[in-house]
Design a protein around this motif. Structure first.
Motif, PDB file in Angstrom:
ATOM      1  N   ARG A 258      -8.348   3.461   5.836  1.00 20.88           N
ATOM      2  CA  ARG A 258      -9.023   4.633   5.273  1.00 20.88           C
ATOM      3  C   ARG A 258     -10.118   5.148   6.213  1.00 20.88           C
ATOM      4  O   ARG A 258     -10.282   6.353   6.399  1.00 20.88           O
TER       5      ARG A 258
ATOM      6  N   SER B 178      -4.753   9.481  -1.188  1.00 15.88           N
ATOM      7  CA  SER B 178      -4.927   8.291  -2.026  1.00 15.88           C
ATOM      8  C   SER B 178      -4.264   7.090  -1.374  1.00 15.88           C
ATOM      9  O   SER B 178      -3.320   7.234  -0.595  1.00 15.88           O
ATOM     10  N   ILE B 179      -4.785   5.903  -1.680  1.00 18.36           N
ATOM     11  CA  ILE B 179      -4.171   4.638  -1.280  1.00 18.36           C
ATOM     12  C   ILE B 179      -4.072   3.777  -2.536  1.00 18.36           C
ATOM     13  O   ILE B 179      -5.093   3.384  -3.116  1.00 18.36           O
ATOM     14  N   HIS B 180      -2.850   3.518  -2.965  1.00 19.91           N
ATOM     15  CA  HIS B 180      -2.649   2.671  -4.138  1.00 19.91           C
ATOM     16  C   HIS B 180      -2.261   1.280  -3.657  1.00 19.91           C
ATOM     17  O   HIS B 180      -1.336   1.127  -2.860  1.00 19.91           O
ATOM     18  N   VAL B 181      -2.964   0.258  -4.127  1.00 23.67           N
ATOM     19  CA  VAL B 181      -2.761  -1.109  -3.649  1.00 23.67           C
ATOM     20  C   VAL B 181      -2.195  -1.960  -4.781  1.00 23.67           C
ATOM     21  O   VAL B 181      -2.726  -1.970  -5.901  1.00 23.67           O
ATOM     22  N   LEU B 182      -1.099  -2.680  -4.469  1.00 22.85           N
ATOM     23  CA  LEU B 182      -0.470  -3.583  -5.430  1.00 22.85           C
ATOM     24  C   LEU B 182      -0.410  -4.987  -4.834  1.00 22.85           C
ATOM     25  O   LEU B 182      -0.002  -5.168  -3.688  1.00 22.85           O
TER      26      LEU B 182
ATOM     27  N   LEU C 149       0.845  -1.197   0.000  1.00 19.63           N
ATOM     28  CA  LEU C 149       0.000   0.000   0.000  1.00 19.63           C
ATOM     29  C   LEU C 149       0.881   1.248   0.000  1.00 19.63           C
ATOM     30  O   LEU C 149       1.759   1.400   0.857  1.00 19.63           O
ATOM     31  N   ARG C 150       0.640   2.104  -0.961  1.00 21.93           N
ATOM     32  CA  ARG C 150       1.275   3.412  -0.991  1.00 21.93           C
ATOM     33  C   ARG C 150       0.230   4.433  -0.556  1.00 21.93           C
ATOM     34  O   ARG C 150      -0.770   4.651  -1.247  1.00 21.93           O
TER      35      ARG C 150
ATOM     36  N   ARG D 164      -0.688   8.251   0.367  1.00 19.33           N
ATOM     37  CA  ARG D 164      -0.230   9.634   0.155  1.00 19.33           C
ATOM     38  C   ARG D 164      -1.165  10.605   0.857  1.00 19.33           C
ATOM     39  O   ARG D 164      -2.352  10.355   0.999  1.00 19.33           O
TER      40      ARG D 164
END
Length: 758
Positions: free
Chosen positions: A70, A81-85, A18-19, A21
């Motif tokens: 969140r 934002s939350i970017h999930v990989l 999780l990134r 920001r």
């Protein structure tokens, strides 16, 4: 026959990166993520880096983790934002908090936050090691922006680097279950900052009528007893601040209710973590009448630093049923920037304060108190600084990095990074060398903590503005943005409006595209393009800048324009200046002209015998607003011809019929609202534009702003008021930056199209 046993459902093991920001450093986000992961029995790690917070989690419940962080984030966190990989499982049994990583910054530091409830309890708990300690804080509160030199936000990058932690504080700092885990300013009496004077001594001097300069979070305050007329008189004399209102600080919301009538929205704003000064309706007789002469509202704020709490508690000891109240005004002598340095305080405040109280935690970045009010049911800024800076405005799309240098009054600067615009703290008027140094200091610091190298600069059009010269000195291509276009563009940017927008820029003064003085403008703004669709009928501006300080000049000018200058001798009998100016008009004087709504306010205030000479900017308009009871429209009080809105009929009525005080204020405001709303509706209808952006300093008038917004809604239009930046010149830099980006992107697109065609 034996029944076969059901096989247990196997939940797959997942690993996610999780990134996160946003404002997620220095707000307790890592220990929060640690606790959530432990609760869900997940393995992995969390760390701070230059982009924000990086988390990897692994386990059967990994899929629930993003929603949990969140929806349950710490109170001071702001997640953009939350970017999930999805990753391949790597195994592991523990969840760890790892050391921060450096690199090019793409995150931001949080704003300074008022003392939280838990720290306030410790302040008054004799069993706590923080009992009475004026620098207590945790991850939920305390200084952030004002002590930070660079990112990532770690203690070594702040002014707390010179205070080694004692064993107890170090234990709290490394314990993920403790709310002081990685609270960078954490300290106690054994290892932290200390005051130059005792709380008891400070309180005794205030009770004795002294003026005290007290170092706080973003700079020094000048304090005195808010009920002591003599002390307030001395403060006004020494600070050379004749009538401009002072702010008042009280301990908490219960005390605030004793001094003012508060709405729910105002109470919520006062008690928010930002703890701004809020303009509220004063209770008669509760405080000295010298605090805000001629005004119905006062600027009230709650104690927001632990130092304020212990001082107000000490003052309340002798009178537990009579809450303490202190005048708390910025320590900025002679219109200079706020004093924040100990040595500077001794040099610049010695002639004002009877006692100068310092402490040894440096203020890296000075920041005045923010000032707000509730307009049309929601908060609006008058001054944006401590508690809000450097929270960004989301522009909705990426663009070039621009630095905007604002206006010469109420200056702020703005830096864009990606899709974000970062407005600086209030800098003030650029009329002295100290202010220019402060502006350059703010530019350097904001670019540094954002790790941004601007590609372009944006400035005002005015050829003599110091802010324009600052932009030109940066060695970047400069995009000049007309003053009132910037006012409208700021509103368009914060509300992320697209397509053509009708803008009403209602202001005191701005250099027009034709070289004349504008201030009551109807504009059509569409991306990087704009045009002037109309303006208020212009008025003579006798004396130039003097007319803004002497409303009687605008009164005479308005009478001349309305064809009834003979009334001048009746309205102001024996006034030598009026007689001389009247004679000059009769001999054919042709001064420069202005479309300024601010100067129309001045004219009305003078004709209604409310204010002839101003001791501070906007005084006449503010006193006129303070008298309003119920706005009402004068039938035929205005005319609209060829896009020009003319209030000469209203001026003629005020002079002939002679309403004064509240009657004049009601009539002026009601007619103004009706005229502006009809003017906008007439232009919007044939163009099919429903969106109306309202900007400019006159929109700080709560009666005008709320009344005009409702009148536009009544006509089927969608009004937008400034919310994230001040309506006055404090928001100009945001509008300059946003509009300049649009101009640059348009030019880049045109160039690309030309290359393609070639």
């Amino acid at each position: 026959m034996a029944r076969a046993l059901a096989r247990p459902i196997e939940i797959p093991i997942r690993r996610l990166r999780l990134r996160v920001r946003g404002a997620v450093q220095g707000v307790g986000f890592r220990p929060f993520a640690y606790r959530i992961a432990r609760t869900m029995r997940l393995s992995g790690f969390v760390l701070n880096d230059s982009a924000g917070v990086l988390i990897e989690i692994e386990g059967p419940d990994a899929g629930r983790f993003p929603d949990a962080i969140r929806t349950q984030a710490p109170p001071l966190a702001r997640i953009d934002s939350i970017h999930v990989l999805e990753l391949s499982p790597a195994g592991g049994e523990r969840f760890e908090i790892l050391e921060s990583l450096g690199g090019k910054s793409a995150t931001r530091i949080g704003a300074d936050a008022a003392t939280c409830a838990e720290c306030r309890c410790e302040l008054t708990d004799p069993a706590s090691r923080f009992f009475g300690y004026p620098f207590v804080n945790c991850t939920h509160c305390g200084p952030r922006f004002t002590i930070t030199r660079a990112l990532p936000y770690d203690r070594t990058q702040t002014s707390m680097a010179s205070f080694p932690m004692c064993r107890a504080c170090a234990s709290d700092y490394i314990d993920p279950e403790n709310r002081r885990f990685h609270a960078e300013p954490v300290a106690c009496p054994d290892c932290g900052p200390s005051l130059s004077h005792s709380i008891a001594e400070i309180a005794a001097r205030l009770e004795g009528g002294a003026i005290v300069a007290l170092k706080g979070i973003g700079g020094f305050h000048l304090l005195c007893d808010a009920r002591n007329d003599t002390a307030i008189d001395f403060l006004r004399l020494r600070k050379a601040r004749d009538q401009k209102p002072f702010a008042v600080m009280v301990a908490g919301i219960e005390a605030a209710r004793q001094f003012a009538r508060l709405s729910e929205a105002e109470e919520a704003l006062l008690a928010s973590p930002a703890s701004p000064i809020v303009l509220v309706e004063a209770r008669a007789g509760a405080l000295s009448n010298l605090i805000a002469p001629g005004l119905a509202r006062i600027g009230l704020m709650l104690a927001y630093a632990p130092l304020h709490h212990v001082l107000l508690d000490e003052l309340a000891c002798d009178s537990p049923h009579r809450p303490a109240a202190l005048v708390a005004t910025s320590a900025n002598p002679g219109g200079e920037p706020l004093v924040a340095d100990n040595a500077d305080a001794e040099r610049r405040l010695a002639a004002i304060a009877d006692l100068i109280v310092t402490h040894d935690r440096d203020i890296t970045v000075r920041a005045d108190d923010s000032v707000m009010q509730v307009i049309d049911g929601a908060p609006a800024f008058i001054r944006r600084a401590r508690g809000f800076v450097p929270e960004p405005v989301d522009l909705g799309e990426d663009g070039p990095a621009v630095i905007a240098t604002g206006a010469d009054l109420k200056n702020t600067i703005c830096v864009t990074r990606g899709r974000e615009a970062f407005l600086s703290q209030h800098i003030g008027g650029l009329n002295n060398a100290e202010a220019i140094r402060f502006q350059r200091e703010a530019i350097t610091h904001l670019c540094s903590i954002l790790d941004v190298k601007p590609e372009f600069a944006a400035s005002d059009l005015h050829p003599d503005f110091r802010s324009v010269r600052m932009a030109e000195s940066l060695g970047l291509p400069v995009v000049a943005v007309q003053h009132h276009v910037a006012h409208v563009a700021a509103v368009v940017a914060e509300h992320r409006l697209s397509g053509p927008v009708l803008g009403l820029a209602l202001d005191g003064h701005g250099f027009g595209a034709d070289g004349t003085s504008w201030g009551g403008e109807m504009l059509i703004v569409d991306g990087g393009h704009w045009r002037r669709a109309g303006a208020l009928a212009s008025l003579p501006l006798p004396g130039g800048d003097r007319a803004a300080r002497e409303p009687w000049r605008m009164g005479v000018a308005a009478l001349q324009e309305a064809g009834c200058i003979d009334f001048a001798s009746q309205l102001w009998p024996g006034h030598r200046g009026v007689a001389q100016l009247t004679a000059m008009f009769e001999r054919g004087l042709q001064p420069s002209r202005t479309t300024s709504l601010g100067r129309l306010f001045d004219a009305a205030a003078a004709i209604a015998a409310i204010r002839l000479v101003q001791s501070y900017e906007g005084q006449a308009a503010m006193e006129l607003e303070a008298l309003v009871r119920a706005p009402r429209c004068l039938c035929d009080g205005y005319a609209i011809r060829d896009g020009v809105l003319d209030f000469r009929p209203l001026i003629l009525h005020l002079a002939r019929e002679g309403p004064s005080g509240a009657d004049a204020a009601d009539l002026f405001h009601g007619t103004l609202i009706a005229g502006l709303a009809e003017w906008a509706a007439r232009e919007a209808a044939p163009l099919g534009i429903p969106q109306v952006a309202l900007g400019g300093g006159c929109l700080m008038n709560r009666v005008l702003a709320a009344g005009l917004a409702q009148a536009l809604r009544d006509r089927g239009l969608k009004p937008y008021l400034p919310r994230l930046a001040p309506a006055n010149d404090g928001g100009i830099a945001l509008g300059q930056a946003a509009h300049a980006r649009q101009v640059i992107m348009n030019e880049n697109a045109s160039a690309q199209e030309s290359r393609t065609c070639a």
